[in-house]
Design an enzyme around this catalytic site. Structure first.
Site, PDB file in Angstrom:
ATOM      1  N   ASP A  39       0.885  -1.106  -0.125  1.00 14.06           N
ATOM      2  CA  ASP A  39      -0.048   0.057  -0.086  1.00 14.06           C
ATOM      3  C   ASP A  39       0.813   1.291  -0.127  1.00 14.06           C
ATOM      4  O   ASP A  39       1.893   1.124   0.532  1.00 14.06           O
ATOM      5  CB  ASP A  39      -0.971   0.023   1.275  1.00 14.06           C
ATOM      6  CG  ASP A  39      -2.092   0.613   1.013  1.00 14.06           C
ATOM      7  OD1 ASP A  39      -2.400   1.484  -0.048  1.00 14.06           O
ATOM      8  OD2 ASP A  39      -2.740   1.140   1.939  1.00 14.06           O
ATOM      9  N   ASN A  87     -11.124  -2.756  -5.404  1.00 13.76           N
ATOM     10  CA  ASN A  87     -10.129  -1.669  -6.273  1.00 13.76           C
ATOM     11  C   ASN A  87     -10.772  -1.359  -7.523  1.00 13.76           C
ATOM     12  O   ASN A  87     -10.406  -0.590  -8.243  1.00 13.76           O
ATOM     13  CB  ASN A  87      -8.790  -2.199  -6.424  1.00 13.76           C
ATOM     14  CG  ASN A  87      -7.741  -2.175  -5.071  1.00 13.76           C
ATOM     15  OD1 ASN A  87      -6.955  -2.962  -4.868  1.00 13.76           O
ATOM     16  ND2 ASN A  87      -8.125  -1.138  -4.347  1.00 13.76           N
ATOM     17  N   ARG A 213      -5.170  -1.982   9.052  1.00 14.84           N
ATOM     18  CA  ARG A 213      -6.216  -2.571   8.536  1.00 14.84           C
ATOM     19  C   ARG A 213      -5.752  -3.826   7.639  1.00 14.84           C
ATOM     20  O   ARG A 213      -5.033  -3.651   6.952  1.00 14.84           O
ATOM     21  CB  ARG A 213      -7.468  -1.832   7.994  1.00 14.84           C
ATOM     22  CG  ARG A 213      -7.072  -0.911   6.883  1.00 14.84           C
ATOM     23  CD  ARG A 213      -8.209  -0.210   6.342  1.00 14.84           C
ATOM     24  NE  ARG A 213      -7.919   0.932   5.457  1.00 14.84           N
ATOM     25  CZ  ARG A 213      -7.644   1.936   5.483  1.00 14.84           C
ATOM     26  NH1 ARG A 213      -7.954   2.634   6.942  1.00 14.84           N
ATOM     27  NH2 ARG A 213      -6.948   2.935   4.565  1.00 14.84           N
ATOM     28  N   ILE A 214      -6.813  -4.654   7.502  1.00 18.15           N
ATOM     29  CA  ILE A 214      -6.455  -5.982   6.602  1.00 18.15           C
ATOM     30  C   ILE A 214      -7.080  -5.702   5.313  1.00 18.15           C
ATOM     31  O   ILE A 214      -6.672  -6.283   4.258  1.00 18.15           O
ATOM     32  CB  ILE A 214      -7.434  -7.119   7.237  1.00 18.15           C
ATOM     33  CG1 ILE A 214      -6.630  -7.262   8.749  1.00 18.15           C
ATOM     34  CG2 ILE A 214      -7.361  -8.552   6.474  1.00 18.15           C
ATOM     35  CD1 ILE A 214      -5.237  -7.813   8.826  1.00 18.15           C
TER      36      ILE A 214
HETATM   37  C1  IPE Z   1      -5.553  -2.827  -0.121  1.00 14.69           C
HETATM   38  O1  IPE Z   1      -4.820  -1.376  -0.359  1.00 14.69           O
HETATM   39  C2  IPE Z   1      -5.302  -3.563  -1.653  1.00 14.69           C
HETATM   40  C3  IPE Z   1      -4.089  -3.474  -2.292  1.00 14.69           C
HETATM   41  C4  IPE Z   1      -2.979  -3.419  -1.615  1.00 14.69           C
HETATM   42  C5  IPE Z   1      -3.986  -4.318  -3.375  1.00 14.69           C
HETATM   43  P1  IPE Z   1      -6.224  -0.469  -0.667  1.00 14.69           P
HETATM   44  O2  IPE Z   1      -5.462   0.927  -0.753  1.00 14.69           O
HETATM   45  O3  IPE Z   1      -6.874  -0.898  -1.789  1.00 14.69           O
HETATM   46  O4  IPE Z   1      -6.962  -0.266   0.658  1.00 14.69           O
HETATM   47  P2  IPE Z   1      -7.665   0.674   1.701  1.00 14.69           P
HETATM   48  O5  IPE Z   1      -8.733   1.288   0.757  1.00 14.69           O
HETATM   49  O6  IPE Z   1      -6.776   1.669   1.907  1.00 14.69           O
HETATM   50  O7  IPE Z   1      -8.294  -0.280   2.716  1.00 14.69           O
HETATM   51  C1  IPE Z   2      -1.637   0.214  -3.326  1.00 14.05           C
HETATM   52  O1  IPE Z   2      -1.571   1.402  -3.330  1.00 14.05           O
HETATM   53  C2  IPE Z   2      -1.473  -0.291  -4.946  1.00 14.05           C
HETATM   54  C3  IPE Z   2      -3.029  -0.939  -4.976  1.00 14.05           C
HETATM   55  C4  IPE Z   2      -4.117  -0.929  -4.143  1.00 14.05           C
HETATM   56  C5  IPE Z   2      -3.351  -1.302  -6.638  1.00 14.05           C
HETATM   57  P1  IPE Z   2      -2.579   2.665  -3.626  1.00 14.05           P
HETATM   58  O2  IPE Z   2      -2.919   2.905  -5.207  1.00 14.05           O
HETATM   59  O3  IPE Z   2      -3.727   2.213  -2.435  1.00 14.05           O
HETATM   60  O4  IPE Z   2      -1.831   3.973  -2.722  1.00 14.05           O
HETATM   61  P2  IPE Z   2      -2.427   4.960  -1.570  1.00 14.05           P
HETATM   62  O5  IPE Z   2      -2.948   4.066  -0.724  1.00 14.05           O
HETATM   63  O6  IPE Z   2      -3.451   5.635  -2.658  1.00 14.05           O
HETATM   64  O7  IPE Z   2      -1.317   5.629  -1.356  1.00 14.05           O
HETATM   65 MG    MG Z   3      -4.028   2.289  -0.680  1.00 12.57          MG
END
Ligand code: IPE
Ligand code: IPE
Ligand code: MG
Length: 264
Positions: A39, A87, A213-214
């Protein structure tokens, strides 16, 4: 693992073939399976005034680094969360970019994965992914299926709840068909219906970017994983950050509900 995985960086002529385990880590107490919620790509890009997708591109480099380190250090399995069932709610261009990126990276890296004995699998509802990506996934899975090195699982269109629902549905179908006695359903037979069937549960979960979080990841499999949360944004994740995560893991006393356990 050698340094031969294709890279956008300048080749490092003097780098060792296999990266050695830092002396601070006990080789006898490494996790067998590391899971990672990658993340913070978007925030990494925003900090640099770049479009979010540049963070995803850089995130691929962090994943390659991590895979190489885990493989070289003798960790049996690495499971990475690449795209969640939630996503899809992101802007269309970001989703399209990610799908194209997965396809491009897989095409570019397959030969190296084969050579390095990586066994790659994709966990999730793959039939909802673009056709071209599905074909690449099928090809990579087949071509690396008999490799004897690290198990590399990429969770793509993966959701923990969805995975549990699908497992329950498959068991229900077997019961309805008269092939399964409901009383025979136990933890083992349930786990055998999950995408992770045959894989040991993760010992360590790493989440980058400081979120506690998970996010619907491996809900069943993480039952007794040790959690390591770091503020490092995923594109910056490197050997030092992985070493800190493993040191944190090695400092824990795992009890699995019991009263004592000598080592993790
Ligand atoms: C979790 O990250 C999913 C991946 C890393 C693929 P997100 O960025 O989607 O999670 P939330 O929305 O912060 O919970
Ligand atoms: C994780 O990074 C990658 C995916 C969920 C595909 P993010 O795109 O969630 O990055 P932030 O959380 O917005 O910084
Ligand atoms: Mg994220």
């Amino acid at each position: 693992m050698s340094r031969s995985l294709a890279t956008t960086e300048t080749p490092q002529a003097n780098s060792p073939l296999v990266q050695t385990l830092p002396a601070s880590l006990d080789p006898a107490r490494l996790p067998a399976h590391v899971a990672v919620i990658m993340d913070g790509n978007g925030r990494w890009a925003r900090q640099r005034n770049l479009p979010r997708v540049m963070g995803h591109r850089e995130g691929v480099e962090a994943l390659k680094r991590t895979l190489r380190l885990c493989s070289d250090w003798g960790i049996g399995s690495l499971t990475a969360y690449a795209f969640s069932t939630e996503n899809w709610s992101r802007p269309g261009e970001e989703v399209s970019f990610l799908m194209a990126l997965f396809e491009r990276v897989l095409a570019r890296e397959l030969e190296a994965l084969e050579r390095e004995q990586v066994r790659i699998r994709f966990l999730g509802e793959l039939q909802q992914l673009p056709d071209g990506l599905q074909q690449r996934i099928a090809d990579a899975t087949e071509r690396t299926a008999h490799n004897t090195g690290i198990h590399f699982n990429v969770c793509t269109n993966y959701g923990g709840r969805r995975e549990l629902v699908l497992a329950a549905r498959r068991l229900a179908e077997q019961v309805a068909a008269g092939q399964l006695d409901p009383a025979a359903i136990d933890e083992n037979s349930f786990a055998a219906e999950l995408h992770t069937a045959g894989e040991v549960d993760p010992d360590l979960l790493i989440r980058t970017s400081g979120e506690h979080r998970i996010s619907n990841f491996l809900l069943w499999q993480l039952a007794y994983a040790e959690l390591h949360i770091t503020d490092v944004l995923w594109p910056d994740f490197n050997e030092a950050a992985l070493t800190r995560a493993l040191l944190d893991y090695q400092s824990r006393q795992r009890r699995f509900g019991g009263v004592h356990s000598p080592t993790p």
